[in-house]
Design an enzyme around this catalytic site. Structure first.
Site, PDB file in Angstrom:
ATOM      1  NE  ARG A  54      -1.783   1.886   3.448  1.00 54.03           N
ATOM      2  CZ  ARG A  54      -1.848   0.688   4.321  1.00 54.03           C
ATOM      3  NH1 ARG A  54      -2.632  -0.769   4.788  1.00 54.03           N
ATOM      4  NH2 ARG A  54      -1.098   1.198   5.796  1.00 54.03           N
ATOM      5  CE1 TYR A 106     -13.301  13.447 -16.475  1.00 57.64           C
ATOM      6  CE2 TYR A 106     -13.585  13.490 -13.968  1.00 57.64           C
ATOM      7  CZ  TYR A 106     -13.547  12.895 -15.519  1.00 57.64           C
ATOM      8  OH  TYR A 106     -14.222  10.735 -15.260  1.00 57.64           O
ATOM      9  CG  ASP A 178      -6.490  17.863 -14.485  1.00 56.59           C
ATOM     10  OD1 ASP A 178      -6.091  17.627 -15.668  1.00 56.59           O
ATOM     11  OD2 ASP A 178      -8.225  17.383 -14.200  1.00 56.59           O
ATOM     12  CE  LYS A 203     -10.013   9.892 -18.649  1.00 54.64           C
ATOM     13  NZ  LYS A 203     -10.030  11.206 -18.634  1.00 54.64           N
TER      14      LYS A 203
HETATM   15  C1  LIG Z   1     -11.090  11.846 -16.876  1.00 52.85           C
HETATM   16  C2  LIG Z   1     -10.531  12.856 -16.114  1.00 52.85           C
HETATM   17  C3  LIG Z   1      -9.881  12.856 -14.668  1.00 52.85           C
HETATM   18  C4  LIG Z   1     -10.846  12.171 -13.919  1.00 52.85           C
HETATM   19  O1  LIG Z   1      -9.489  10.801 -13.982  1.00 52.85           O
HETATM   20  P1  LIG Z   1     -10.292   9.194 -13.771  1.00 52.85           P
HETATM   21  O2  LIG Z   1      -8.651   8.709 -13.899  1.00 52.85           O
HETATM   22  O3  LIG Z   1     -11.079   9.152 -14.869  1.00 52.85           O
HETATM   23  O4  LIG Z   1      -9.801   9.260 -12.155  1.00 52.85           O
HETATM   24  C5  LIG Z   1      -9.484  14.212 -14.495  1.00 52.85           C
HETATM   25  N1  LIG Z   1      -9.467  15.307 -14.736  1.00 52.85           N
HETATM   26  C6  LIG Z   1      -9.215  15.481 -16.299  1.00 52.85           C
HETATM   27  C7  LIG Z   1      -9.321  16.904 -17.266  1.00 52.85           C
HETATM   28  C8  LIG Z   1     -10.091  14.039 -16.818  1.00 52.85           C
HETATM   29  O5  LIG Z   1     -10.114  13.949 -18.560  1.00 52.85           O
END
Ligand SMILES: *Cc1c(COP(=O)(O)O)cnc(C)c1O
Length: 389
Positions: A54, A106, A178, A203
């Site tokens: 962990r 998001y 982000d 992504k």
């Molecule tokens: C998908 C996404 C998230 C969240 O991430 P997960 O891996 O789906 O939990 C946060 N910010 C952006 C811009 C995203 O496209």
């Protein structure tokens, strides 16, 4: 060569080699997956740096080394999903503080802030592309965190990271960016003055639509220590296998991002001249309202395109049912092209009035342009536009 020899090499070389040294015991070129929960100790407390998975795992450590180097960061902590990484970041500030957040973030981030953490912090949403207004708000409210998404999802609005982080720093505010949409290949928020770069690795970083994962990068020792503490205490740890998959996926990040962008630019121009398109938003187009800032702070424009189709929800639906190569699915940033309808799909958790207020209308379609042959993608779009007539 060892890890440290690669640290001053170019991006594509680092993506491939940092954290990817051959296994010392066997010479295996692909690093082992340490599928283990615990580690044997020689005598109590005498171990090789790992106690329990962990907290730490050698496969995860390799991934963190690689990602830190790609984001020009001293530290990286990965977690099981992007959202768990966002949640960890929110643990490091005292409860009751103000948080200033972009108004087009998001959908899941918006949900986390407005329905899970809404009683713990005072969230203030603002269009962070309005630099002067945002700066005034920072000076007035002295928030603990400034949360910027740039470009945003799905409207691809771009905020001036350098100016906003500078103001944040002057006011003792932690800036979080982000950076999911650009990946470290096209944008490095820490170099622009931000304190934390945050990614959903589900992504572009992993890039193969087969893992969900998150990452936090920082140069701040204190922030890293705090996040590591909460990571260990809360436990959103990434599995060794998923760490290995991302370590493999990220090897091709540079070449994938180049192709995503090349295809996206061609498709954005095609859409801009299409009679059934009301308007197109792509940071690489001169018509993009923040094209200049994009040019300054990003080294490319990425693979995401948003456009508004003529004919409202009916035309949108027909278009989305007709595409064949573009797959109708949530998420983005994988090698395959995806299309989605934010109002019905990813952003359904935002109330309709709020959605429309920020321009997220029912005729908005979002493309995640993949790395297929662009001619095939365009003929797919042509067919879908015909069906939507
Ligand atoms: C998908 C996404 C998230 C969240 O991430 P997960 O891996 O789906 O939990 C946060 N910010 C952006 C811009 C995203 O496209």
């Amino acid at each position: 060569m060892s890890n440290s020899d690669y640290l001053n090499k170019q991006f594509a070389t680092r993506a491939l080699h940092v954290g990817n040294e051959p296994d010392k015991e066997t010479g295996a070129i692909s690093p082992p997956i340490f599928q283990t929960s615990t580690y044997v100790q020689k005598s109590p407390g005498d171990h090789l740096g790992y106690e329990y998975s962990r907290t730490h795992n050698p496969t995860r450590t390799r991934l963190e080394q690689c990602l830190a180097s790609l984001e020009n960061a001293r530290h990286c902590i990965v977690s099981a999903t992007g959202m768990s990484a966002a949640h960890l970041i929110m643990q490091i500030i005292p409860k009751g503080q103000a948080v200033i957040c972009g108004d087009d973030v998001y959908g899941g981030t918006y949900r986390l802030f407005t329905t899970v953490l809404q009683n713990e912090f005072n969230f203030i949403f603002i269009d962070t592309t309005k630099t002067d207004e945002t700066i005034k708000l920072i000076q007035k409210n002295k928030p603990a965190i400034l949360w910027i998404e740039s470009p945003t999802n799905p409207l691809l609005k771009i905020s001036d990271i350098k100016k906003l982080s500078k103001c944040a720093k002057d006011n003792g505010v932690i800036t979080v960016v982000d950076n999911t949409f650009m990946s470290p290949y096209f944008q490095n928020p820490l170099d622009l003055g931000a304190d934390i770069s945050y990614h959903s690795m589900s992504k572009y970083i992993n890039g193969h639509s087969d893992v969900v994962a998150g990452a936090i990068m920082t140069n701040d020792d204190r922030i890293c220590k705090d996040i590591a503490y909460f990571h260990n205490s809360i436990g959103p740890s990434q599995s060794p296998f998923d760490s290995w998959l991302v370590l493999r996926g990220v090897k091709t990040l540079a070449i994938r991002m180049q192709k995503h962008e090349e295809n996206a630019m061609i498709i954005a121009e095609y859409l801009e001249s299409h009679p059934q398109v009301e308007s197109v938003t792509y940071p690489g187009l001169r018509s993009h309202p923040q094209h200049e800032i994009a040019n300054e702070q990003m080294s490319g424009f990425g693979g995401m395109i948003t456009f508004f189709i003529r004919g409202g929800i009916e035309a949108s639906r027909k278009f989305l049912e007709a595409v064949k190569i573009f797959l109708l699915a949530e998420s983005l940033g994988g090698v395959e092209s995806l299309v989605e309808h934010p109002a019905i799909m990813t952003h359904a958790s935002i109330p309709k009035v709020e959605r429309e207020k920020i321009g997220l209308t029912d005729n908005l379609i979002r493309l995640s342009v993949g790395i297929e042959e662009v001619e095939d993608l365009i003929s797919d779009l042509n067919r879908a536009f015909d069906a939507a007539k």
